[in-house]
Enzyme design. Structure first.
Site: not given
Ligand code: NAD
Length: 525
Positions: A262, A284, A318, A476
């Site tokens: 979050g 994360e 993110c 990623a």
């Protein structure tokens, strides 16, 4: 059958006459993943919930999809009790047997790839290839964890004492609490759950309050596998709800490891609370990711990379690229080419083929986008392209130039498709600008010079947890565990050696001699 009873709500449900998408024949695929008009949002082997009845609204058309009965803090207590009980049985189950269970979960996910991916698009708002791609990430990590279940190897360590040896043993922690964010409503739970499960732990999950249906659909799928194998439901519990049930999980000493995905703001509070009870943590958190562009960069690779990484998921990854740090001699050319690319981006319904940019998730996010654009203009920034709300929750992907690289606006994460382009003098300047933000999630450099590549990935280069070269900040793969540095938190999820975080390590010294070479000179007989 669950050992523990979850209460069912007695509260009146929201008006039945409200027209829900779940009842519209064009959304009949929702029934393939078990979504009904009103869904229980709590699972520990049986389904229930005694909290608020919430309506999940699609950001695509602002229509209600279906309802979920959330859990209360009392329901949470029942879920965690079931997880604790299940964890004891699972710890004593051989790891390859655990792996076989996770393999079956992966198979179920494969079977439901399309409808689950569509639900991600419908409820979160990302385009369908990304919705399906997110479910595929869950499939991939299930495959990975299945193999891992036969490779949870410790070590034999030579002892310095005669007749002794040492073992490094890895044992499960017990209960893993997983709290996740709205923008990835599937994959982060599976990154945690699959690996934690083969390590012998039980998990319980609280997803974001605005994506409750995805949490219910995923848990139904896991529950089918649990029930088919006569395994306890507490191995993968669900508690739908908001900050109150999240806080109960954070403060609960029964939860041995709390994995939180979050914002930095909430993550800092969560981190401090878990730390104060000496619990384990994976955080994360947010990012403010940058791509640096050297004078020798291949612009034919750079422009599509930036476009996808800044516009994709409407800037709500993110790892979205939010800052572009361009060598001063290239900046005009790069901005010109990006403007041309941005003008071709199709904004619209993420379930329709060809659209690259769907809606923002909430109306609050639209407000944050508008505020950032106004602030940029007030600070003297130039809106090169975009800057407007199209309609509803749809906004134009935007490029801003002319802002100082260290202005508050550029230094913070605005969760929207806004890209700030700033110049740099040389490689050293690019590294300094890249590293000056408080977050440390992802960075990338575009260059053809080996010297820059190796300096970039070296100790004096980018200081983020993901450090890429010639691919964007969101490139990623599961094989390399992800996680951030600095205010992005800490810990790693997914591949490589991430599994060790879901275990406690025991270093065992074994004396197989007839001597105990301690306290010499005392007669103990
Ligand atoms: P958020 O911090 O508002 O909420 C995340 C989760 O925390 C939700 O489930 C929420 O209900 C819960 N929560 C809120 N208050 C809590 C409390 N006091 N105690 C316990 N739980 C609480 O984040 P969001 O808006 O859902 O997600 C966007 C943010 O997440 C962005 O900052 C993004 O960068 C970050 N994110 C990071 C990663 C990563 O891998 N690093 C991945 C996805 C999202």
């Amino acid at each position: 059958m669950s050992l523990f009873k979850i209460t069912k709500t007695t509260k009146p449900l929201v008006s039945r006459c409200m027209s829900m998408l779940v009842n519209d024949p064009s959304y009949s695929w929702l029934s393939e993943i078990g979504i009904k008009e009103v869904n229980d949002g709590v699972y520990n082997g049986s389904w229930g919930g005694s909290g608020n009845v919430v309506t999940s609204v699609s950001p695509i058309n602002e229509q209600p999809i279906a309802q979920v009965v959330e859990g209360t803090v009392e329901d949470y207590k029942e879920v965690v009790r079931a997880s604790k009980e299940a964890s004891k049985q699972w710890a004593m189950t051989p790891a390859p047997v655990r792996g076989e269970f996770v393999r079956q979960v992966g198979e179920h996910l494969r079977d439901k790839l399309e409808p689950l991916g569509k639900l991600v698009s419908l409820e979160m708002g990302k385009i369908l290839p990304e919705g399906i791609g997110e479910v595929q990430e869950a499939v991939d990590i299930a495959d990975y964890a299945t193999g891992l279940s036969r490779m949870l190897n410790g070590k034999v360590i030579p002892s310095e004492r005669p007749g002794h040896m040492m073992l490094e043993n890895w044992h499960p922690l017990g209960v893993i609490g997983v709290i996740t964010a709205f923008n990835f409503p599937v994959a982060p739970y599976f990154w945690n759950f699959t690996i934690a499960n083969v390590c012998g732990n039980a998990c319980l999950w609280k997803g974001a309050p605005t994506t409750p249906l995805t949490g219910v659909a995923c848990t139904k799928l896991i529950a089918d596998v649990l029930e088919a194998n006569k395994l306890p439901g507490g191995l993968s519990g669900l508690i739908s709800g908001g900050a109150d049930v999240g806080a109960a999980m954070v403060e609960d000493p029964t939860v041995n490891l709390l994995s939180f995905t979050g914002s930095c703001h909430i993550g800092k509070q969560v981190g401090a609370k878990v730390q104060s009870r000496m619990g384990k943590l994976i955080l994360e958190l947010g990012g403010n990711n940058a791509i640096s562009v050297m004078e020798d960069a291949d612009l034919n690779m750079l422009v599509p990379a930036v476009c996808f990484a800044s516009v994709g998921t409407a800037g709500q990854r993110c790892t979205t690229t939010r800052r572009l740090i361009v060598h001063k001699n290239l900046i005009d050319e790069v901005v010109k080419r990006l403007i041309s690319a941005y003008k071709q981006v199709k904004i619209g319904n993420p379930l329709e083929k060809g659209n690259l940019c769907g809606p923002l998730h909430t109306t609050a996010a639209v407000e944050a986008y508008k505020e950032a654009i106004s602030e940029a203009a007030a600070l003297g920034g130039k809106i090169e392209v975009g800057g407007n709300v199209v309609e509803g929750r749809y906004v134009e992907p935007t490029i801003v130039t002319g802002l100082p690289h260290n202005s508050d606006l550029v230094m913070r994460e605005t969760f929207a498709p806004i890209l700030y382009v700033v110049p740099c003098e040389d490689f050293e300047d690019a590294v300094a600008i890249n590293n000056e933000v408080s977050q440390g999630l992802s960075s990338s450099i575009f260059t053809t010079k080996p010297e820059y590549i190796f300096r970039w990935v070296g100790a004096g280069g980018a200081d983020s947890g993901i450090c890429n070269v010639n691919i964007p900040t969101n490139g990623a793969e599961i094989g390399g565990a992800f996680g951030g540095e600095k205010e992005t938190g800490g810990g790693r999820e997914s591949g490589s050696d991430a599994w060790k975080q879901y275990c406690r390590r025991a270093t065992c010294t074994i004396n197989y001699s007839k001597d105990l070479p301690l306290a010499q000179g005392i007669d103990f007989s």
